[in-house]
Design a protein around this motif. Structure first.
Motif, PDB file in Angstrom:
ATOM      1  N   THR A  86       0.758  -1.114  -0.095  1.00 54.78           N
ATOM      2  CA  THR A  86      -0.015  -0.010  -0.127  1.00 54.78           C
ATOM      3  C   THR A  86       0.706   1.307   0.199  1.00 54.78           C
ATOM      4  O   THR A  86       0.668   2.186  -0.782  1.00 54.78           O
ATOM      5  N   THR A  87       1.898   1.357   0.978  1.00 55.12           N
ATOM      6  CA  THR A  87       2.642   2.469   0.936  1.00 55.12           C
ATOM      7  C   THR A  87       3.634   2.694  -0.149  1.00 55.12           C
ATOM      8  O   THR A  87       3.545   3.664  -0.669  1.00 55.12           O
ATOM      9  N   THR A  88       4.066   1.557  -0.955  1.00 53.26           N
ATOM     10  CA  THR A  88       4.796   1.752  -2.315  1.00 53.26           C
ATOM     11  C   THR A  88       3.875   2.119  -3.340  1.00 53.26           C
ATOM     12  O   THR A  88       4.454   2.904  -4.263  1.00 53.26           O
ATOM     13  N   LEU A  89       2.659   1.672  -3.333  1.00 54.75           N
ATOM     14  CA  LEU A  89       1.684   2.190  -4.453  1.00 54.75           C
ATOM     15  C   LEU A  89       1.298   3.743  -4.019  1.00 54.75           C
ATOM     16  O   LEU A  89       1.336   4.615  -5.153  1.00 54.75           O
ATOM     17  N   SER A  90       1.097   3.902  -2.998  1.00 52.67           N
ATOM     18  CA  SER A  90       0.741   5.533  -2.521  1.00 52.67           C
ATOM     19  C   SER A  90       1.773   6.347  -3.014  1.00 52.67           C
ATOM     20  O   SER A  90       1.607   7.466  -3.544  1.00 52.67           O
ATOM     21  N   VAL A  91       3.156   5.926  -2.523  1.00 58.07           N
ATOM     22  CA  VAL A  91       4.186   7.045  -2.878  1.00 58.07           C
ATOM     23  C   VAL A  91       4.560   7.032  -4.364  1.00 58.07           C
ATOM     24  O   VAL A  91       4.693   8.221  -4.825  1.00 58.07           O
ATOM     25  N   ALA A  92       4.407   5.913  -5.064  1.00 61.91           N
ATOM     26  CA  ALA A  92       4.596   6.106  -6.608  1.00 61.91           C
ATOM     27  C   ALA A  92       3.455   6.878  -7.167  1.00 61.91           C
ATOM     28  O   ALA A  92       3.679   7.734  -7.991  1.00 61.91           O
ATOM     29  N   LEU A  93       2.135   6.912  -6.627  1.00 61.45           N
ATOM     30  CA  LEU A  93       1.194   7.496  -7.442  1.00 61.45           C
ATOM     31  C   LEU A  93       1.373   8.959  -7.276  1.00 61.45           C
ATOM     32  O   LEU A  93       1.142   9.899  -8.086  1.00 61.45           O
ATOM     33  N   ARG A  94       1.549   9.528  -6.084  1.00 60.71           N
ATOM     34  CA  ARG A  94       1.894  10.665  -5.538  1.00 60.71           C
ATOM     35  C   ARG A  94       2.911  11.388  -6.279  1.00 60.71           C
ATOM     36  O   ARG A  94       2.994  12.350  -7.065  1.00 60.71           O
ATOM     37  N   ALA A  95       4.141  10.334  -6.502  1.00 56.73           N
ATOM     38  CA  ALA A  95       5.121  10.999  -7.327  1.00 56.73           C
ATOM     39  C   ALA A  95       4.670  11.173  -8.815  1.00 56.73           C
ATOM     40  O   ALA A  95       5.099  12.235  -9.516  1.00 56.73           O
TER      41      ALA A  95
END
Length: 372
Positions: free
Chosen positions: A173-182
């Motif tokens: 979840t965190t990996t995806l959230s960070v990538a989406l925001r970037a």
């Protein structure tokens, strides 16, 4: 002493800081100010939502009364039938609000003088050329993300596209959230997308530090993560804080991507205390903002990464089921993401783009005048 009643009429589609400036000025010049929200059935944002925006934004002004009414009459400033139709709608709304007459009409539009004459009121023209505040409803509708900070805060909170990434422990979840925001920060208009991380993890660190400090003071062994004592009120605090973080992010940017939310917190409370414990759930039910989509990171084929703070490997499958069933029971939209990170990211961007396009498209009737 004679009481002066003022009137402002507008679509507030969407409500922006120029509207607020006009309302605040007018409220200071009359004893009682009526703000009348007019909306057509054709427009995308319904009357009730716009009326709520104006009511919230003017709650600090005791002299302001907010009314709303549907007005589907075509706008033609050179047509008497159109003027009569709009005048009757206006008078019907005022009568319903207990308003007998208007003394002053405030507007930023060229048609204000004639409208005031028909109402038997004095016209006060405010910033017709938009020099004080270069903002209009047309500009907001055309470039929502670019003009985000010029919208009134209640409109921003309501119009923000909200994406929540949710999943069992160690499912990406965190990996995806960070990538989406970037990804979205690289796009014009989304540079200010805010971090909405998992507050529950920070709370765990703080809880452990408090327990460790107490152990040091008493000469007891240092606690492990499994030794922490959790209480229902802890989960309620996490849920409320998570929502506050999300709301702050919505004020700053038209797109919110949150790594978990108050609903997810309620599932962790269920995990530790059972279904009878509902402190976080009550916080989530009461305060949970409108959702556009939950992205559920699946546990299947995702190795469990033990970082020293996790203890939920054995219930990842069950928890994924809780998430799916809980969101479905509440009628909340979700998409399950299975596969490698790059596939999940690409798939998520596709649906987020579609949702933002929908949320930033404002339909207007063909006769709608510009700059409103």
């Amino acid at each position: 002493m004679t009481t002066r009643t003022g009137l402002i009429i507008g679509k507030f589609y969407p409500l922006h800081i120029g509207h607020i400036a006009l309302i605040e000025r007018a409220a200071g010049e009359v004893d009682h100010l009526v703000v009348l929200v007019l909306a057509t059935q054709i427009e995308t944002i319904p009357l009730e939502r716009r009326t709520a925006w104006v009511s919230t934004a003017t709650a600090h002004l005791a002299s302001v009364t907010v009314l709303g009414i549907l007005d589907d009459a075509p706008v033609h400033y050179d047509s008497d039938i159109a003027w009569v139709a709009h005048h009757e709608v206006t008078m019907a709304a005022l009568r319903r609000g207990g308003i007998r007459s208007i003394d002053v009409l405030f507007s930023s539009e060229s048609y204000g003088a004639e409208l005031a004459e028909r109402l038997g009121a004095v016209h006060v023209l405010h910033d017709r050329e938009r020099r004080r505040i270069p903002m209009s409803g047309t500009a907001g509708r055309a470039r929502l993300a670019d003009r985000w900070m010029q919208l009134a805060e209640p409109a921003r909170l309501d119009l923000a596209t909200r994406i929540v990434v949710i999943g069992a422990e160690s499912t990406g979840t965190t990996t995806l959230s960070v990538a989406l925001r970037a990804h979205y920060r690289a796009r014009h208009g989304f540079e200010s997308i805010a971090e909405v991380d998992e507050y529950g993890r920070r709370f765990t660190y703080e809880l452990h530090e408090r327990a460790a400090a107490e152990a040091r003071a008493s000469g007891s062994p240092q606690p492990r993560v499994d030794d922490l004592v959790w209480l229902p009120e802890h989960f309620a605090e996490i849920a409320r804080t998570q929502t506050r973080m999300e709301q702050s992010a919505a004020v700053e940017c038209a797109l919110v991507i949150a790594d978990t939310d108050a609903f997810a917190t309620s599932l962790w409370e269920r995990r530790y205390f059972g279904t009878h414990s509902s402190a976080a759930l009550e916080a989530a039910t009461t305060d949970l903002p409108r959702r556009d989509l939950y992205l559920i990171t699946d546990h299947v084929d995702v190795p469990f990464d033990q970082d020293g703070w996790r203890d939920g490997e054995h219930i990842r499958g069950e928890m994924t089921g809780w998430i799916v069933d809980g969101l479905s029971a509440r009628g909340l939209p979700w998409v399950l993401l299975r596969g490698v990170h790059s596939t999940r990211l690409e798939y998520s961007i596709e649906v987020i783009d579609a949702l933002f396009a929908k949320n930033s498209t404002f339909v207007s009737p063909s006769w709608a005048p510009p700059n409103q």
